[in-house]
Design a protein around this motif. Structure first.
Motif, PDB file in Angstrom:
ATOM      1  N   VAL A  70      22.299  33.618  27.704  1.00 12.66           N
ATOM      2  CA  VAL A  70      22.694  35.244  27.656  1.00 12.66           C
ATOM      3  C   VAL A  70      24.170  35.774  27.926  1.00 12.66           C
ATOM      4  CG1 VAL A  70      21.971  38.261  27.556  1.00 12.66           C
ATOM      5  CG2 VAL A  70      20.485  36.007  27.902  1.00 12.66           C
ATOM      6  N   ILE A  71      25.089  36.386  27.145  1.00  9.68           N
ATOM      7  CA  ILE A  71      26.405  36.482  28.225  1.00  9.68           C
ATOM      8  C   ILE A  71      25.741  37.639  29.205  1.00  9.68           C
ATOM      9  CG2 ILE A  71      28.293  37.542  27.206  1.00  9.68           C
ATOM     10  CD1 ILE A  71      27.783  36.479  24.314  1.00  9.68           C
ATOM     11  N   ALA A  72      26.058  37.650  30.287  1.00 12.11           N
ATOM     12  CA  ALA A  72      25.910  38.316  31.442  1.00 12.11           C
ATOM     13  C   ALA A  72      27.401  39.124  31.599  1.00 12.11           C
ATOM     14  CB  ALA A  72      25.661  37.322  32.666  1.00 12.11           C
ATOM     15  N   ASP A  73      28.648  38.777  31.503  1.00  5.08           N
ATOM     16  CA  ASP A  73      29.739  38.894  31.454  1.00  5.08           C
ATOM     17  C   ASP A  73      30.510  38.368  30.310  1.00  5.08           C
ATOM     18  OD1 ASP A  73      32.288  39.772  32.870  1.00  5.08           O
ATOM     19  OD2 ASP A  73      32.070  37.969  34.721  1.00  5.08           O
ATOM     20  N   PHE A  74      30.567  39.640  30.231  1.00  5.23           N
ATOM     21  CA  PHE A  74      31.471  40.063  28.589  1.00  5.23           C
ATOM     22  C   PHE A  74      33.147  39.622  28.449  1.00  5.23           C
ATOM     23  CE2 PHE A  74      27.962  41.150  25.534  1.00  5.23           C
ATOM     24  CZ  PHE A  74      29.119  40.182  24.013  1.00  5.23           C
ATOM     25  N   GLY A  92      48.286  31.134  11.313  1.00  3.29           N
ATOM     26  CA  GLY A  92      49.614  30.383  10.729  1.00  3.29           C
ATOM     27  C   GLY A  92      50.152  31.854  10.235  1.00  3.29           C
ATOM     28  N   LEU A  93      51.236  32.195   9.795  1.00  2.50           N
ATOM     29  CA  LEU A  93      52.109  33.044   9.176  1.00  2.50           C
ATOM     30  C   LEU A  93      51.297  34.421   8.522  1.00  2.50           C
ATOM     31  CD1 LEU A  93      56.251  31.804   8.165  1.00  2.50           C
ATOM     32  CD2 LEU A  93      55.152  33.335   9.275  1.00  2.50           C
ATOM     33  N   PHE A  94      50.429  33.285   7.213  1.00  4.56           N
ATOM     34  CA  PHE A  94      49.629  34.383   6.342  1.00  4.56           C
ATOM     35  C   PHE A  94      48.110  34.058   6.633  1.00  4.56           C
ATOM     36  CE2 PHE A  94      52.675  31.938   4.228  1.00  4.56           C
ATOM     37  CZ  PHE A  94      54.117  32.723   3.965  1.00  4.56           C
ATOM     38  N   SER A  95      47.542  32.931   7.761  1.00  5.06           N
ATOM     39  CA  SER A  95      46.097  32.746   7.868  1.00  5.06           C
ATOM     40  C   SER A  95      45.616  33.121   8.880  1.00  5.06           C
ATOM     41  CB  SER A  95      45.828  31.573   7.413  1.00  5.06           C
ATOM     42  OG  SER A  95      46.586  30.589   8.899  1.00  5.06           O
ATOM     43  N   ARG A  96      44.558  33.898   8.504  1.00  3.30           N
ATOM     44  CA  ARG A  96      43.556  34.290   9.889  1.00  3.30           C
ATOM     45  C   ARG A  96      42.381  33.420   9.789  1.00  3.30           C
ATOM     46  NH1 ARG A  96      43.791  39.554   9.049  1.00  3.30           N
ATOM     47  NH2 ARG A  96      41.634  39.999  10.481  1.00  3.30           N
ATOM     48  N   PRO A  97      41.830  32.896  10.837  1.00  2.00           N
ATOM     49  CA  PRO A  97      40.864  31.377  10.936  1.00  2.00           C
ATOM     50  C   PRO A  97      39.547  32.911  10.678  1.00  2.00           C
ATOM     51  CG  PRO A  97      41.752  32.289  13.248  1.00  2.00           C
ATOM     52  CD  PRO A  97      42.410  32.936  12.486  1.00  2.00           C
ATOM     53  N   ILE A  98      38.698  31.524   9.664  1.00  2.00           N
ATOM     54  CA  ILE A  98      37.244  31.836   9.920  1.00  2.00           C
ATOM     55  C   ILE A  98      36.335  31.817  11.052  1.00  2.00           C
ATOM     56  CG2 ILE A  98      35.483  31.909   7.944  1.00  2.00           C
ATOM     57  CD1 ILE A  98      37.404  31.559   5.822  1.00  2.00           C
ATOM     58  N   ILE A  99      35.840  32.669  11.417  1.00  2.00           N
ATOM     59  CA  ILE A  99      35.141  31.680  12.738  1.00  2.00           C
ATOM     60  C   ILE A  99      33.440  32.188  12.735  1.00  2.00           C
ATOM     61  CG2 ILE A  99      34.794  32.223  14.984  1.00  2.00           C
ATOM     62  CD1 ILE A  99      37.595  33.235  15.725  1.00  2.00           C
ATOM     63  N   LEU A 100      33.043  30.523  13.343  1.00  2.00           N
ATOM     64  CA  LEU A 100      31.579  30.935  13.216  1.00  2.00           C
ATOM     65  C   LEU A 100      30.536  30.966  14.609  1.00  2.00           C
ATOM     66  CD1 LEU A 100      28.493  30.656  12.312  1.00  2.00           C
ATOM     67  CD2 LEU A 100      29.637  28.564  11.328  1.00  2.00           C
ATOM     68  N   ILE A 101      30.366  31.915  15.124  1.00  5.95           N
ATOM     69  CA  ILE A 101      29.932  31.500  16.336  1.00  5.95           C
ATOM     70  C   ILE A 101      28.739  31.491  17.108  1.00  5.95           C
ATOM     71  CG2 ILE A 101      29.941  32.858  18.755  1.00  5.95           C
ATOM     72  CD1 ILE A 101      32.037  34.721  17.892  1.00  5.95           C
ATOM     73  N   ILE A 110      23.463  44.895  19.492  1.00  3.11           N
ATOM     74  CA  ILE A 110      25.071  45.260  20.639  1.00  3.11           C
ATOM     75  C   ILE A 110      25.461  43.683  21.264  1.00  3.11           C
ATOM     76  CG2 ILE A 110      25.425  46.068  22.862  1.00  3.11           C
ATOM     77  CD1 ILE A 110      23.079  48.261  22.720  1.00  3.11           C
ATOM     78  N   GLU A 111      25.254  42.645  21.846  1.00  2.13           N
ATOM     79  CA  GLU A 111      25.316  41.795  22.048  1.00  2.13           C
ATOM     80  C   GLU A 111      26.443  40.598  20.918  1.00  2.13           C
ATOM     81  OE1 GLU A 111      23.639  40.042  26.321  1.00  2.13           O
ATOM     82  OE2 GLU A 111      22.491  39.324  24.335  1.00  2.13           O
ATOM     83  N   LYS A 112      25.908  40.956  19.465  1.00  2.00           N
ATOM     84  CA  LYS A 112      26.201  40.073  18.200  1.00  2.00           C
ATOM     85  C   LYS A 112      27.691  40.906  17.632  1.00  2.00           C
ATOM     86  CE  LYS A 112      22.626  38.288  15.976  1.00  2.00           C
ATOM     87  NZ  LYS A 112      21.848  38.018  14.946  1.00  2.00           N
ATOM     88  N   SER A 113      27.471  42.464  17.795  1.00  2.00           N
ATOM     89  CA  SER A 113      28.706  43.205  17.259  1.00  2.00           C
ATOM     90  C   SER A 113      30.061  42.809  18.816  1.00  2.00           C
ATOM     91  CB  SER A 113      28.088  44.541  17.561  1.00  2.00           C
ATOM     92  OG  SER A 113      28.337  44.984  18.381  1.00  2.00           O
ATOM     93  N   ALA A 114      29.320  42.748  19.973  1.00  2.00           N
ATOM     94  CA  ALA A 114      30.771  42.226  21.291  1.00  2.00           C
ATOM     95  C   ALA A 114      31.288  41.290  20.856  1.00  2.00           C
ATOM     96  CB  ALA A 114      29.913  42.783  21.863  1.00  2.00           C
ATOM     97  N   VAL A 118      35.049  40.497  19.800  1.00  2.00           N
ATOM     98  CA  VAL A 118      36.104  39.328  21.325  1.00  2.00           C
ATOM     99  C   VAL A 118      36.369  38.094  19.718  1.00  2.00           C
ATOM    100  CG1 VAL A 118      35.784  37.213  22.495  1.00  2.00           C
ATOM    101  CG2 VAL A 118      34.332  38.834  22.726  1.00  2.00           C
ATOM    102  N   ALA A 119      35.869  37.952  18.811  1.00  2.00           N
ATOM    103  CA  ALA A 119      36.283  37.102  17.672  1.00  2.00           C
ATOM    104  C   ALA A 119      37.273  37.535  17.254  1.00  2.00           C
ATOM    105  CB  ALA A 119      35.134  36.206  16.873  1.00  2.00           C
TER     106      ALA A 119
END
Length: 329
Positions: A70-74, A92-101, A110-114, A118-119
């Protein structure tokens, strides 16, 4: 051809792994951050910070931001993720990454939205959040998209996730706050009770990796174990055997087995029939514990297999999911 990079993050209690599409696993470091308590600024992250655990002077503090899965310390988790994403230099100049966590099964909304926040703050264009056992199963090479039962026992640092999957989703699952870290604690406790010797977590982990065992431990296989004698207060070295470590870890192994039994008991009979044929797969660092598969097999009466490279299953699973976006949609 999309310009944006796609990355998968396995956010574990013990380690953080990052998978970069097209390159494989690019980061594999301990999830530890060392903070200067006076300035509240990070001093070290990852392996460098792990080496400081239990050895820091007053104003420095080594923190593991994830406890028991569990994320104890955000704040610290954000430092951790931001540090490694920035290190990859993906903007990059035009690109922002797609992130899978990937996060543990019992993460709250709540933790998911937090985590998503972050991402996004790290510059992500889109963020997907997936449950660890599902991703671990994919990484272990199981095809979970078909209507047949697959069972995974993912033993990480802070938690053990037991799940039965079918048609790409978790059917029954259970999470246990007993995993690799708990094994280390049990070894510390055992050595303290039996030998009156205080050892640190890193020493215990070393013993576990060298001669950790779940079943049929050999009393002749021994390893040195250094610490502080509780009677004299001086440094001292003892030898501990594989059979003793098995005894120390018995409680944790028993709990994992019991959890797997309970999940099987709640599983619909048709899926249970599939599991008898296919077996149960062990993933995560804890799967490397010697003879754990034999111990589980004996208790569950079904074949048990250790995945190839169990430590990397979740990260590899992220990779597979990023390659086949139909998993994410």
């Amino acid at each position: 051809m999309s310009l944006s990079k796609e990355i998968g993050i396995d956010l574990g209690t013990a380690n953080i792994l990052i998978y970069l599409k097209g390159e494989g696993i690019v980061v594999n470091e301990p999830s530890v951050v060392t903070i200067n308590t006076e300035t509240n600024k990070p001093v070290a992250v990852g392996a460098e910070a792990r080496d400081m655990l239990g050895k820091t002077p007053g104003r420095l503090k080594a923190i593991r931001p994830l406890k028991d899965g569990v994320i104890a310390d955000f704040q610290t988790t954000e430092i951790l993720i931001t540090h490694f994403i920035n290190k990859l230099n993906l903007k990059g100049l035009f690109s922002r990454p797609i992130i899978l966590i990937c996060c543990p099964t019992n993460v709250t909304a709540i933790e998911k939205s937090a985590l998503q926040d972050v991402a996004l703050r790290c510059g992500a264009k889109r963020v997907y959040i997936e449950e660890e056992p599902k991703v671990a199963a994919i990484g272990a090479g199981l095809d979970i998209s078909k209507p047949s039962g697959n069972m995974v026992v993912d033993i990480g640092g802070g938690t053990t996730d037991v799940a039965v999957l079918s048609l790409g989703e978790i059917v029954t699952s259970q999470q246990l706050k007993m995993a690799g870290n708990r094994m280390d604690e049990e070894i510390v406790k055992y050595v303290k009770d039996k030998y009156k010797l205080l050892i640190g977590d890193s020493t215990a982990e070393h013993v576990k990796i060298q001669i950790g065992c779940a079943f049929d431990g050999d009393p002749e296989r021994k390893v040195d174990c250094r610490g502080r004698d509780m009677v004299t207060g001086l440094p001292k070295t003892i030898q501990i055997s594989e059979a003793e470590v098995e005894e120390a870890l018995h409680k944790v192994c028993e709990a994992i087995l019991l959890s797997a039994k309970q999940v099987l008991e709640q599983t619909p009979p048709e899926l249970s029939a599939d599991i008898v044929n296919k077996g149960v797969f062990l993933t995560g660092g804890g799967a490397l514990l010697h003879n754990l598969d034999k111990y589980m097999e004996q208790g569950l009466k079904v074949p048990v297999f250790v995945a190839d490279e169990p430590l990397n299953c979740v990260a590899e699973g992220c990779g597979v999911m990023l390659e086949n976006t139909n998993y994410l949609e």
